[in-house]
Design an enzyme around this catalytic site. Structure first.
Site, PDB file in Angstrom:
ATOM      1  N   ASP A  31      51.258  -6.989  65.292  1.00  0.00           N
ATOM      2  CA  ASP A  31      50.826  -7.512  64.000  1.00  0.00           C
ATOM      3  C   ASP A  31      51.026  -9.026  63.997  1.00  0.00           C
ATOM      4  O   ASP A  31      52.038  -9.539  64.467  1.00  0.00           O
ATOM      5  CB  ASP A  31      51.628  -6.854  62.873  1.00  0.00           C
ATOM      6  CG  ASP A  31      50.980  -7.074  61.519  1.00  0.00           C
ATOM      7  OD1 ASP A  31      50.473  -6.101  60.939  1.00  0.00           O
ATOM      8  OD2 ASP A  31      50.983  -8.234  61.036  1.00  0.00           O
ATOM      9  N   ILE A  32      50.055  -9.748  63.459  1.00  0.00           N
ATOM     10  CA  ILE A  32      50.111 -11.212  63.464  1.00  0.00           C
ATOM     11  C   ILE A  32      51.200 -11.736  62.520  1.00  0.00           C
ATOM     12  O   ILE A  32      51.667 -12.875  62.677  1.00  0.00           O
ATOM     13  CB  ILE A  32      48.721 -11.776  63.068  1.00  0.00           C
ATOM     14  CG1 ILE A  32      48.552 -13.202  63.538  1.00  0.00           C
ATOM     15  CG2 ILE A  32      48.472 -11.669  61.573  1.00  0.00           C
ATOM     16  CD1 ILE A  32      47.125 -13.726  63.396  1.00  0.00           C
ATOM     17  N   ASN A  88      48.352   2.427  55.431  1.00  0.00           N
ATOM     18  CA  ASN A  88      47.985   2.013  54.079  1.00  0.00           C
ATOM     19  C   ASN A  88      46.507   2.334  53.861  1.00  0.00           C
ATOM     20  O   ASN A  88      45.679   2.085  54.738  1.00  0.00           O
ATOM     21  CB  ASN A  88      48.234   0.520  53.891  1.00  0.00           C
ATOM     22  CG  ASN A  88      49.706   0.170  53.981  1.00  0.00           C
ATOM     23  OD1 ASN A  88      50.566   0.964  53.594  1.00  0.00           O
ATOM     24  ND2 ASN A  88      50.016  -1.000  54.511  1.00  0.00           N
ATOM     25  N   VAL A  97      43.005  -4.662  55.687  1.00  0.00           N
ATOM     26  CA  VAL A  97      41.973  -4.690  56.732  1.00  0.00           C
ATOM     27  C   VAL A  97      41.274  -3.333  56.721  1.00  0.00           C
ATOM     28  O   VAL A  97      41.915  -2.293  56.920  1.00  0.00           O
ATOM     29  CB  VAL A  97      42.565  -4.980  58.124  1.00  0.00           C
ATOM     30  CG1 VAL A  97      41.481  -4.905  59.192  1.00  0.00           C
ATOM     31  CG2 VAL A  97      43.242  -6.346  58.149  1.00  0.00           C
ATOM     32  N   HIS A 101      44.155   1.799  60.625  1.00  0.00           N
ATOM     33  CA  HIS A 101      45.224   1.389  61.544  1.00  0.00           C
ATOM     34  C   HIS A 101      46.531   1.990  61.101  1.00  0.00           C
ATOM     35  O   HIS A 101      46.759   2.225  59.915  1.00  0.00           O
ATOM     36  CB  HIS A 101      45.334  -0.143  61.608  1.00  0.00           C
ATOM     37  CG  HIS A 101      45.471  -0.792  60.276  1.00  0.00           C
ATOM     38  ND1 HIS A 101      44.389  -0.999  59.448  1.00  0.00           N
ATOM     39  CD2 HIS A 101      46.548  -1.272  59.606  1.00  0.00           C
ATOM     40  CE1 HIS A 101      44.788  -1.584  58.336  1.00  0.00           C
ATOM     41  NE2 HIS A 101      46.112  -1.749  58.394  1.00  0.00           N
ATOM     42  N   MET A 102      47.396   2.211  62.082  1.00  0.00           N
ATOM     43  CA  MET A 102      48.735   2.708  61.823  1.00  0.00           C
ATOM     44  C   MET A 102      49.738   1.645  62.227  1.00  0.00           C
ATOM     45  O   MET A 102      49.656   1.093  63.328  1.00  0.00           O
ATOM     46  CB  MET A 102      48.972   4.002  62.614  1.00  0.00           C
ATOM     47  CG  MET A 102      50.375   4.554  62.486  1.00  0.00           C
ATOM     48  SD  MET A 102      50.581   6.011  63.534  1.00  0.00           S
ATOM     49  CE  MET A 102      49.681   7.189  62.563  1.00  0.00           C
ATOM     50  N   HIS A 103      50.664   1.340  61.327  1.00  0.00           N
ATOM     51  CA  HIS A 103      51.737   0.407  61.644  1.00  0.00           C
ATOM     52  C   HIS A 103      52.880   1.177  62.308  1.00  0.00           C
ATOM     53  O   HIS A 103      53.262   2.255  61.840  1.00  0.00           O
ATOM     54  CB  HIS A 103      52.307  -0.230  60.374  1.00  0.00           C
ATOM     55  CG  HIS A 103      51.335  -1.053  59.580  1.00  0.00           C
ATOM     56  ND1 HIS A 103      51.356  -2.425  59.584  1.00  0.00           N
ATOM     57  CD2 HIS A 103      50.329  -0.702  58.737  1.00  0.00           C
ATOM     58  CE1 HIS A 103      50.412  -2.886  58.767  1.00  0.00           C
ATOM     59  NE2 HIS A 103      49.771  -1.868  58.244  1.00  0.00           N
TER      60      HIS A 103
HETATM   61  P1  AMP Z   1      47.288  -3.363  55.981  1.00  0.00           P
HETATM   62  O1  AMP Z   1      47.877  -4.169  54.867  1.00  0.00           O
HETATM   63  O2  AMP Z   1      47.935  -2.018  56.139  1.00  0.00           O
HETATM   64  O3  AMP Z   1      45.776  -3.291  55.882  1.00  0.00           O
HETATM   65  O4  AMP Z   1      47.662  -4.125  57.303  1.00  0.00           O
HETATM   66  C1  AMP Z   1      46.839  -5.064  57.927  1.00  0.00           C
HETATM   67  C2  AMP Z   1      47.712  -5.788  58.898  1.00  0.00           C
HETATM   68  O5  AMP Z   1      46.876  -6.491  59.799  1.00  0.00           O
HETATM   69  C3  AMP Z   1      48.652  -6.815  58.258  1.00  0.00           C
HETATM   70  O6  AMP Z   1      50.009  -6.449  58.526  1.00  0.00           O
HETATM   71  C4  AMP Z   1      48.247  -8.132  58.926  1.00  0.00           C
HETATM   72  O7  AMP Z   1      49.350  -8.955  59.208  1.00  0.00           O
HETATM   73  C5  AMP Z   1      47.548  -7.647  60.196  1.00  0.00           C
HETATM   74  N1  AMP Z   1      46.551  -8.548  60.738  1.00  0.00           N
HETATM   75  C6  AMP Z   1      45.541  -9.184  60.073  1.00  0.00           C
HETATM   76  N2  AMP Z   1      44.815  -9.920  60.922  1.00  0.00           N
HETATM   77  C7  AMP Z   1      45.386  -9.774  62.148  1.00  0.00           C
HETATM   78  C8  AMP Z   1      45.092 -10.294  63.433  1.00  0.00           C
HETATM   79  N3  AMP Z   1      44.080 -11.152  63.649  1.00  0.00           N
HETATM   80  N4  AMP Z   1      45.871  -9.927  64.472  1.00  0.00           N
HETATM   81  C9  AMP Z   1      46.895  -9.066  64.277  1.00  0.00           C
HETATM   82  N5  AMP Z   1      47.217  -8.548  63.086  1.00  0.00           N
HETATM   83  C10 AMP Z   1      46.477  -8.894  62.039  1.00  0.00           C
END
Ligand code: AMP
Ligand code: ZN
Length: 116
Positions: A31-32, A88, A97, A101-103
């Site tokens: 995660d960024i 989420n 996003v 995706h799974m954290h």
């Molecule tokens: P969510 O809030 O569950 O949709 O999580 C989206 C996640 O994507 C967030 O934790 C962001 O920090 C991460 N994110 C957004 N853009 C990037 C990127 N370019 N590279 C890696 N992670 C990202």
């Protein structure tokens, strides 16, 4: 592939990102904006906007996401201390996003039952 999707661009190599794992179904990268020492995103290679678009045919994909996450927990050394998997979904779920995706989050003590 969705041209304006940041995760599709990462998976397609259009946004330079270190992909730490990739197979025919999913990709994994950091995660960024990590909220813990370990914070990976496990992402289907196929553009799926959210969990709402998943159906029974995707059961294998979802179990694969969880199993790969568990393997990462083991290999990063957090399986013994514990970790959290999180998907989420939608506006109230604070999905930012729109590509499923799974954290995988761990490496510190996370807050308990109530998470704002
Ligand atoms: P969510 O809030 O569950 O949709 O999580 C989206 C996640 O994507 C967030 O934790 C962001 O920090 C991460 N994110 C957004 N853009 C990037 C990127 N370019 N590279 C890696 N992670 C990202
Ligand atoms: Zn996408």
């Amino acid at each position: 592939m969705s041209v304006d999707c940041v995760f599709c661009q990462i998976i397609g190599g259009k946004i330079p990102t270190k992909i730490i794992y990739k197979d025919n179904l999913i990709s994994v990268f950091e995660d960024i904006d990590p909220i813990a020492p370990i914070h990976y995103l496990l992402v289907p290679n196929r553009h799926i906007p959210s969990l709402n678009e998943i159906d029974a045919e995707d059961a294998g994909l979802l179990s694969h996401l969880v199993l790969v996450a568990k393997d990462f927990a083991v290999h990063t050394g957090i399986s013994a201390t514990g970790y959290r998997l999180m998907i989420n979904t939608g506006k109230d779920g604070s999905q930012t996003v729109d590509h499923l995706h799974m954290h995988l989050i761990g490496g510190r003590k996370l807050l308990g039952r109530i998470v704002s």
